[in-house]
Write an enzyme that holds these catalytic residues in place. Sequence first.
Site, PDB file in Angstrom:
ATOM      1  N   CYS B  95      49.294  28.511  -3.814  1.00 51.45           N
ATOM      2  CA  CYS B  95      48.864  29.032  -5.121  1.00 51.45           C
ATOM      3  C   CYS B  95      47.478  29.658  -5.024  1.00 51.45           C
ATOM      4  O   CYS B  95      47.324  30.688  -4.378  1.00 51.45           O
ATOM      5  CB  CYS B  95      48.943  27.919  -6.177  1.00 51.45           C
ATOM      6  N   HIS B 224      54.542  25.328  -5.520  1.00 53.98           N
ATOM      7  CA  HIS B 224      53.790  24.142  -5.111  1.00 53.98           C
ATOM      8  C   HIS B 224      54.663  23.095  -4.432  1.00 53.98           C
ATOM      9  O   HIS B 224      55.203  22.215  -5.108  1.00 53.98           O
ATOM     10  CB  HIS B 224      53.144  23.494  -6.346  1.00 53.98           C
ATOM     11  N   GLU B 226      53.587  20.620  -2.766  1.00 50.18           N
ATOM     12  CA  GLU B 226      52.912  19.318  -2.908  1.00 50.18           C
ATOM     13  C   GLU B 226      53.146  18.717  -4.282  1.00 50.18           C
ATOM     14  O   GLU B 226      52.735  17.585  -4.542  1.00 50.18           O
ATOM     15  CB  GLU B 226      51.412  19.471  -2.598  1.00 50.18           C
TER      16      GLU B 226
END
Lengths: 994, 266
Positions: B95, B224, B226
């Site tokens: 990002c 994302h 994560e």
Amino acid sequence: MAYRIEIALKRGVHDGRGAGVAHRARNFFHLPVTGCATRDVFKVDVALAPKQLREVQQLFTDPVIARSALGRLAAPAFDWLVETGFKPGVTDNLGRTAQEVVTDAVGRPLTAQEGVYTGVQYLLKGALTREQAQRLGRDLLANELIQSIRVFSAEEWAAAPVDAEPPVIRDPAAVQVRAYDLGGSDADLMQISREGILSLSIEELHAIRDYFRRPAVLAARTQLGLPAQPTDVELECIAQTWSEHCKHKIFAANVHYVDDKGRAQTIDSLFKTFIRAATEKIRKDVDWLVSVFTDNAGIIRFSDRYNISFKCETHNSPSALDPYGGAITGIVGVNRDPMGTGMGCELVCNTWGYCFGSPFYAGDLPAGLMHPRRIRDGVHQGVIDGGNQSGIPWTRGFERFDERYLGKPLVYCGTIGKIPRALQGRPSERKEIFPGDAIVMCGGRIGKDGIHGATFSSEELRHESPAQAVQIGDPITQRKMYEFLMEARDLGLFRALTDNGAGGLSSSLGEMSSMSGGAEIDLALAPLKYEGLQPWEILLSEAQERMSLAVQPENVAALLALARRRDVEADVIGTFTDSGAFVVKFGDRCVGRLEMEFLHEGCPKMHIDARWQPPQVAAPAPLRAGPRDRALLGLLGALNVCSKEFKSRQYDGEVKGLSVVKPFVGVQSDMPSDATVMKVEYDSHAGIILAEGINPFFSDLDTYAMMASVIDEAVRRVISVGGKLGSIAGLDNFCWPDPVLSEKTPDGPYKMAQLVRANQALYDVCTAYLVPPISGKDSMKNDSVRGGRKISIPPTVLFSTIAKMDDVRKAVTMPFKQAGDPIYVIGLTADELGASEFHRWLAAEQGTPTSYGGTVPGLDLIHALATYRTLHSAIEAGLLHSSHTPTLGGLAVAFALAALGGDLGAEINLDAAPHLGTLRDDALLFAESNSRFVVTCAPEQAAALEEKFQGLPCARVGTVTAARTLTIRTAERQLVASDLDALRKAFKKTLNGI
Amino acid sequence: MNPKILIITGYGLNCEAESHHAWTLAGAAPELVHLNDLIERPARLHDYAGLMFIGGFSYGDHMGSGLAFGARVRHHMQADLARFIADGKLILGVCNGFQIMTKLGLLPGLDGDYFTQKVALMHNDCGAFQNFWVTLRFEEKSPCVFTRNLDLMPLPIRHGEGKVFTLDHALLERIEELGCVPCRYADPATGAATDKFPLNPNGSLNAIAGLCDPTGRVFGLMPHPEAYLFPENHPQWDLQKLRGTLPAQGAGLKLFQNAVAFLKAT
């Protein structure tokens, strides 16, 4: 010497900002704008060598999509050019970042006189008059309160000199401290209060006058070289500390309450009698209250390792003046509450909720008020930017719409924090300050931001002067401070901290110094954004992103060194003492001394009359029996019910990666969840449940029922996803119209009685449900008197709930899950359509929009308690596939949303639904009775479920089907037969793209 | 030994906690280091096997996402970053981290030029920040070491400036030829790349969701990974649980596991 740089997109690159302006100008303002190109303007007021200037220009320009020029870029053909910029002293976040880029390029820190200032240019095409171009500037492109707007025709632009002039005022006014003569008549005293925007009453002014006449006070002042009369520093400090905002005088007042039977009662403080009393009573039954009502946010125990804190605030007046700035300040401001709670909490998630006028409002707007669409757009964008840029996920959000919020929008912002239960071996909630500890202010610098801001009228706010600047939050400066504070906390570098919010240093230090017994500060040591602030302004400034710390003398050097490494401003500005007084100096000169006891306890109590008289509100004419497809579609599309997904998707809800039940659920992720669930730690399955209740419409019938229903809603939402009674805490946020009798408020006693009744309900319901209020806030002056028209909000309470969940993997969501599952309704439906979404829809249909009376929902606490316990145990046992609690629109809307969530149909027979007495179809379908659920389970679990609920109102009403149709009927007739696509469209189209 | 990963923090970056947890779960030894501490001694970079530019809002995204942070990194660390890449180490950006890497020029990093910006990450076509889940399709022919043996993956996006853009068609073709597009936004029904909103959330050219350099060791993406470490992060985990399709771990973890497997093998 300042340089101007203009940056535009290259040809062939889509200018989304310009296209958006043209779209809005055409569709919202109905102006013939055929095109709009935009440019960024930077005014670089920094000493630069020619090579450095070229490097700065290059650094500012994206080489792939942008082009730039020093001075002006050649302009394409346009009809009007509008250039906006910030007024002097207004926070310019883009300019601040540009400054940092320049700093690296020149390889030295910028001087205090240097800076970078930004603006935007709009090149409009279309047959507009100058007045129309000016209107776009004023009502679409910028806010005159904080921004400058200049409009040029093509010829004027060609003839105008290149403007590189930075928006700064350099007038280092001489330091001045005035003394006020309080020896005059009452009229003289009130004039001092009015002219100084002090909002002090005559009783308060008398108390102040008498304090300064005390011989001991006089003697102490003489010794410090202070005049006998109060200085501006002192009077402003008292006014701030005693303001309704800080002191909650209405909730602390003596109330003389007379009910509709003529029975009189004297209440010594609504807060003590109902709110704190509820928490004190519940404290005996729950063991997880850690710190309530004493700190910036309430603290409860979460696990062996962590405590949780929660605070919710409103930022209504600032958001009415500058929706974006007011709202971003609201969210980053409430972030500092948990951040300043105990030894400083880590921030876990945010909540938001707004009450606005309809964005489609087409009636007359009193002069000086912004259109509700503009307020709504600005408020959302402010909280979006504030939350997203701070890296804090949102979890709950709502919107309510009513014309009475035209005068003042309500902007609720909440934040949840977590903190290890012990830090350096001590309980983390304990704050201590000892005489000799240093006072350190950290974060941003002080400007004239927000001084008396909210009380100024917009006319006064329009002067070309930094004095009237509205606050604009700066999430990045705050994020830097936050990370620094957490690092310092874990290193044990300070002893206590608190937020500088309303009232600035005067309130934070006033609060902190009561822990040691006094303080002495030197305002000349406080870092300023620009010169020219008077001592009282430094003390009161509400410049954002600042916290005050109490630091052990031996840690001062280490703390300041860490701040420097983290690029965070931090300065020692004084010392905590035990002198019993708050002493303010400016350099060598003493400019104020106030005794702690007077400052905190000296404010005289208010006495307020309250008289309850049930209001008479007509009910709409009953609708003839028949199909209700149109009514259901109408309710799904009604502003207060319809999907708020379009705006909500612009908020980051997943940063930190801990979300479990998100704000939107279902196979298409487009149905609002009853409550949200998130984990708190990465390596544990325990989590928190968050929900809320709010219903200003019930207030029109009875605020007791409103408050009871709102708490019930907030609690049953938690229960619906798997929460448990006894582990739920509450937060109350009261927003009221002014309830004090005056010329402007002849109905004060009624409004005060409404407040009393809401508080009575709060005590009754919270103690029954064992939901202790752990923190709260009130905002008591939500009236607007602009343009000769008084608009007062309906009494509005947001009740937020937070609950611990031992295993988030057991959470249940609201959508139907699979065809063939039996559908149950739990809880009684009664003839309770008063102020319901259906009655309001019907009243509007009948052309009498305020005639939505009827019986307002009651609350059967005994039944509710049994139902909630049983539902929890059913969820614990894994019996449920889905669970949804009906709110606005009743059972019909609940069935529709659960069906849409699963993208599955349902066949319902309403005759089976448990109900009180003989009900008309409309009551069965749409009544907003409390304490009900719509649940499904696997067919093979039906018997177990029914057994669990034996003795409680619970009945199977239908089945989930694979056919994508919702049918609802009674033995008599079919009421609804609607295709899911039509239902979804009705629910989603109203605010889609708005 | 668990490979050491340096995660840069500060100035508005904000995904440090979940990124740290992702690397830990994947078997690496991540460390959070503030940008100022790194700039003070850039050579400490070489103590690590991998570097991560995390998500967030560095400098508030003012002046264009990643610009200010990228300018600072280039100003202070260009030589050390070049050496780090030449040493065969890994860099991941997510990002805002991907935006920083693109502004720096680390991506697509063609012809060994890692410090000239070649492509832009523009404002989303829809004009606003968006947070929802998309489906990613991973390209088999890409040399990217993070995306090996993956096909489709649901992940959340949370950005306002994610549209991969260039006016230079020849450049775009070279990026594609070299396999520097390891992942695209896809239609979950067909698995094919798509330019249809919201499946493609930003209007990215060729539906590009992430880029790598020709070595495959430098990689950045907008979605994302994560934020999908736990099965319960998935927006339909409730339904997956009922149907017995709930995975044992969040799919996003696989990218980190691939990286750690690569580091342990080299």
